[in-house]
Scaffold this motif. Structure first.
Motif, PDB file in Angstrom:
ATOM      1  N   THR A 151       0.843  -1.210   0.000  1.00 40.87           N
ATOM      2  CA  THR A 151       0.000   0.000   0.000  1.00 40.87           C
ATOM      3  C   THR A 151       0.871   1.250   0.000  1.00 40.87           C
ATOM      4  O   THR A 151       0.577   2.227  -0.694  1.00 40.87           O
ATOM      5  CB  THR A 151      -0.916   0.014   1.249  1.00 40.87           C
ATOM      6  OG1 THR A 151      -1.418  -1.292   1.456  1.00 40.87           O
ATOM      7  CG2 THR A 151      -2.042   1.008   1.085  1.00 40.87           C
ATOM      8  N   ILE A 154       2.144   2.019  -3.471  1.00 41.48           N
ATOM      9  CA  ILE A 154       1.115   2.561  -4.364  1.00 41.48           C
ATOM     10  C   ILE A 154       0.806   4.011  -3.995  1.00 41.48           C
ATOM     11  O   ILE A 154       0.653   4.875  -4.872  1.00 41.48           O
ATOM     12  CB  ILE A 154      -0.152   1.672  -4.342  1.00 41.48           C
ATOM     13  CG1 ILE A 154       0.177   0.367  -5.069  1.00 41.48           C
ATOM     14  CG2 ILE A 154      -1.334   2.360  -5.002  1.00 41.48           C
ATOM     15  CD1 ILE A 154      -0.871  -0.678  -5.036  1.00 41.48           C
ATOM     16  N   ILE A 155       0.780   4.311  -2.680  1.00 44.50           N
ATOM     17  CA  ILE A 155       0.533   5.701  -2.250  1.00 44.50           C
ATOM     18  C   ILE A 155       1.671   6.603  -2.720  1.00 44.50           C
ATOM     19  O   ILE A 155       1.444   7.685  -3.278  1.00 44.50           O
ATOM     20  CB  ILE A 155       0.357   5.771  -0.711  1.00 44.50           C
ATOM     21  CG1 ILE A 155      -0.965   5.113  -0.305  1.00 44.50           C
ATOM     22  CG2 ILE A 155       0.400   7.213  -0.220  1.00 44.50           C
ATOM     23  CD1 ILE A 155      -1.122   4.891   1.181  1.00 44.50           C
ATOM     24  N   LEU A 158       1.386   6.993  -6.648  1.00 40.03           N
ATOM     25  CA  LEU A 158       0.286   7.859  -7.099  1.00 40.03           C
ATOM     26  C   LEU A 158       0.515   9.314  -6.719  1.00 40.03           C
ATOM     27  O   LEU A 158       0.287  10.224  -7.512  1.00 40.03           O
ATOM     28  CB  LEU A 158      -1.046   7.383  -6.516  1.00 40.03           C
ATOM     29  CG  LEU A 158      -1.766   6.288  -7.293  1.00 40.03           C
ATOM     30  CD1 LEU A 158      -3.073   5.922  -6.622  1.00 40.03           C
ATOM     31  CD2 LEU A 158      -2.044   6.725  -8.731  1.00 40.03           C
ATOM     32  N   TRP A 188       5.690   6.528 -11.553  1.00 44.68           N
ATOM     33  CA  TRP A 188       5.292   5.411 -12.430  1.00 44.68           C
ATOM     34  C   TRP A 188       6.131   4.164 -12.131  1.00 44.68           C
ATOM     35  O   TRP A 188       5.607   3.049 -12.083  1.00 44.68           O
ATOM     36  CB  TRP A 188       5.474   5.812 -13.901  1.00 44.68           C
ATOM     37  CG  TRP A 188       4.362   6.639 -14.435  1.00 44.68           C
ATOM     38  CD1 TRP A 188       4.273   8.007 -14.383  1.00 44.68           C
ATOM     39  CD2 TRP A 188       3.171   6.192 -15.097  1.00 44.68           C
ATOM     40  NE1 TRP A 188       3.108   8.422 -14.976  1.00 44.68           N
ATOM     41  CE2 TRP A 188       2.413   7.340 -15.435  1.00 44.68           C
ATOM     42  CE3 TRP A 188       2.682   4.943 -15.455  1.00 44.68           C
ATOM     43  CZ2 TRP A 188       1.195   7.268 -16.096  1.00 44.68           C
ATOM     44  CZ3 TRP A 188       1.465   4.872 -16.118  1.00 44.68           C
ATOM     45  CH2 TRP A 188       0.730   6.014 -16.426  1.00 44.68           C
ATOM     46  N   LEU A 191       5.053   2.539  -8.822  1.00 46.54           N
ATOM     47  CA  LEU A 191       3.723   1.902  -8.893  1.00 46.54           C
ATOM     48  C   LEU A 191       3.810   0.433  -9.286  1.00 46.54           C
ATOM     49  O   LEU A 191       3.096  -0.410  -8.749  1.00 46.54           O
ATOM     50  CB  LEU A 191       2.865   2.631  -9.938  1.00 46.54           C
ATOM     51  CG  LEU A 191       2.004   3.797  -9.468  1.00 46.54           C
ATOM     52  CD1 LEU A 191       1.260   4.409 -10.642  1.00 46.54           C
ATOM     53  CD2 LEU A 191       1.009   3.358  -8.398  1.00 46.54           C
ATOM     54  N   LEU A 269      -0.822  -3.076 -14.196  1.00 39.69           N
ATOM     55  CA  LEU A 269      -1.694  -2.662 -13.082  1.00 39.69           C
ATOM     56  C   LEU A 269      -3.115  -3.194 -13.298  1.00 39.69           C
ATOM     57  O   LEU A 269      -3.777  -3.639 -12.352  1.00 39.69           O
ATOM     58  CB  LEU A 269      -1.735  -1.126 -12.969  1.00 39.69           C
ATOM     59  CG  LEU A 269      -0.470  -0.448 -12.419  1.00 39.69           C
ATOM     60  CD1 LEU A 269      -0.592   1.067 -12.483  1.00 39.69           C
ATOM     61  CD2 LEU A 269      -0.183  -0.870 -10.979  1.00 39.69           C
ATOM     62  N   LEU A 274      -5.892  -3.535 -10.389  1.00 36.42           N
ATOM     63  CA  LEU A 274      -5.788  -2.160  -9.876  1.00 36.42           C
ATOM     64  C   LEU A 274      -6.204  -1.150 -10.950  1.00 36.42           C
ATOM     65  O   LEU A 274      -5.501  -0.172 -11.212  1.00 36.42           O
ATOM     66  CB  LEU A 274      -4.353  -1.874  -9.432  1.00 36.42           C
ATOM     67  CG  LEU A 274      -3.886  -2.626  -8.184  1.00 36.42           C
ATOM     68  CD1 LEU A 274      -2.393  -2.497  -8.009  1.00 36.42           C
ATOM     69  CD2 LEU A 274      -4.602  -2.120  -6.945  1.00 36.42           C
ATOM     70  N   THR A 277      -6.325   2.580  -9.878  1.00 36.99           N
ATOM     71  CA  THR A 277      -4.971   3.140  -9.758  1.00 36.99           C
ATOM     72  C   THR A 277      -4.414   3.469 -11.142  1.00 36.99           C
ATOM     73  O   THR A 277      -3.844   4.539 -11.358  1.00 36.99           O
ATOM     74  CB  THR A 277      -4.031   2.120  -9.059  1.00 36.99           C
ATOM     75  OG1 THR A 277      -4.635   1.691  -7.858  1.00 36.99           O
ATOM     76  CG2 THR A 277      -2.681   2.730  -8.763  1.00 36.99           C
ATOM     77  N   LEU A 280      -6.115   6.589 -12.522  1.00 36.89           N
ATOM     78  CA  LEU A 280      -5.621   7.810 -11.877  1.00 36.89           C
ATOM     79  C   LEU A 280      -4.231   8.178 -12.390  1.00 36.89           C
ATOM     80  O   LEU A 280      -3.936   9.348 -12.669  1.00 36.89           O
ATOM     81  CB  LEU A 280      -5.604   7.596 -10.354  1.00 36.89           C
ATOM     82  CG  LEU A 280      -5.663   8.857  -9.489  1.00 36.89           C
ATOM     83  CD1 LEU A 280      -6.869   9.701  -9.830  1.00 36.89           C
ATOM     84  CD2 LEU A 280      -5.684   8.479  -8.016  1.00 36.89           C
ATOM     85  N   ALA A 281      -3.370   7.160 -12.544  1.00 40.55           N
ATOM     86  CA  ALA A 281      -2.009   7.403 -13.049  1.00 40.55           C
ATOM     87  C   ALA A 281      -2.053   7.948 -14.482  1.00 40.55           C
ATOM     88  O   ALA A 281      -1.331   8.880 -14.840  1.00 40.55           O
ATOM     89  CB  ALA A 281      -1.186   6.121 -12.988  1.00 40.55           C
TER      90      ALA A 281
END
Length: 348
Positions: A151, A154-155, A158, A188, A191, A269, A274, A277, A280-281
């Motif tokens: 997590t 990923i945080i 992003l 990137w 991620l 992803l 995901l 995610t 959003l990316a």
């Protein structure tokens, strides 16, 4: 700078990175990172300009803080598990601390605030070293430890893509724009790190090639802000025509090289379930694309006002070697069709 000192410092940079690459013990990896930091500091401060000295001080303090956190985390890990091996990080506490320390070292958001300020104070050559070579050693460690906290990664990823896009929107200084571009690209890479390290490596290599081209073009034109880009048409018309392709490759548009890593990352992803995610990316990449388009517009579609009172900058011929730039420009624009071959080479 003294011609005897420069090779010693560059050798120190290379040696520090190589030691970190080759180490399996945390103390040795930490020592390599410290050598790296100490070798680049004289290169950063060589011009004795107040901005350069300020940038060097900020860089030293952030890197020292990151190195101290890394050392503390590795000692904590040894205390909790009895292991000094880099790949034997099994406890979540040291793993998270090390991930955050390395994120601070490379400038991942939200630990990014030092990077635009430091890059703005440097000349383009040292800025290029900071944006490319200095990312290698921390990245080697992140790839080796395979952080346990998915997590967190990923945080970090992003946040970096979003801040890298937003931060560059209002900038007029090219080095700050490149710093935010660097933050977004690192996002990137982070991620997809836990799902496919080979795609992270592909992204890192393509980022290096594209950034190398961009820095060399700015260096050839002696440009440090958007306004001076408009004079480049008179210095190097062919290069000015190719520059939008280099910038759009950085933005990740097909059919250019920069599309390859983004395509592979979004695919991976989505495979991992995901999709939000990935969406959003991809939307954050549009923010970055806006300021690359802005640079392209300033460079190729505007003509500089020619009532300058100073010596017109396009009268001077550049002494810079153009072979490296030519090679990296071709790679920045044309590597997309080789995606299957590159993936096969880097996938274990």
């Amino acid at each position: 700078m003294n011609p005897y000192i420069l090779p010693i410092l560059l050798f120190g940079l290379g040696l520090g990175t190589t030691i970190t690459f080759a180490s399996s013990h945390w103390l040795l990896a930490w020592m390599g990172l410290e050598m790296n930091t100490l070798a680049i500091i004289p290169l950063m401060a060589q011009h004795h300009h107040p901005r350069a000295v300020e940038a060097t001080t900020k860089y030293f303090l952030t890197q020292a803080a990151a190195a101290a956190t890394l050392l503390f985390a590795s000692i904590t890990n040894a205390w909790l598990t009895g292991q000094w091996e880099i790949q034997q990080i099994t406890h979540p506490l040291p793993s998270t601390m090390i991930t955050l320390a390395l994120a601070l070292k490379i400038g991942l958001a939200p630990l990014h605030a030092w990077l635009p300020e430091v890059l703005q104070g440097l000349n383009l050559t040292t800025g290029l070293i900071l944006s490319t070579w200095q990312k290698l050693a921390p990245f080697a460690l992140i790839l080796q430890i395979q952080p346990l906290n998915s997590t967190l990664l990923i945080i970090l990823g992003l946040t970096s893509t979003l801040i890298g896009g937003w931060g560059g929107l209002n900038q007029t200084q090219l080095r700050k724009i490149l710093a935010y571009s660097s933050i977004a690209h690192l996002g990137w890479m982070i991620l997809v790190l836990q799902f496919s390290p080979s795609i992270t490596l592909i992204t890192l290599l393509t980022y290096f090639i594209m950034t190398f081209s961009t820095f060399l073009v700015f260096k050839l034109n002696k440009s440090t802000n958007i306004n001076t880009l408009a004079t480049s048409w008179a210095k190097a018309p062919a290069l000015t025509a190719l520059m939008p392709l280099i910038l759009l490759s950085l933005g990740g548009l097909p059919p250019l090289t920069g599309f390859m890593p983004k395509w592979l990352i979004l695919q991976e992803l989505t495979k991992q379930g995901l999709a939000p995610t990935a969406t959003l990316a991809a939307l954050a990449a549009l923010l970055s694309l806006y300021f690359y388009l802005r640079l392209s517009y300033a460079m190729t579609l505007t003509i500089s006002p020619n009532n300058l009172t100073s010596t017109t900058p396009w009268r001077f011929f550049s002494t810079q070697l153009t072979y490296p730039l030519a090679t990296s420009t071709v790679m920045t624009i044309c590597l997309l069709p080789l995606t299957p071959a590159i993936s096969a080479l880097l996938t274990p």
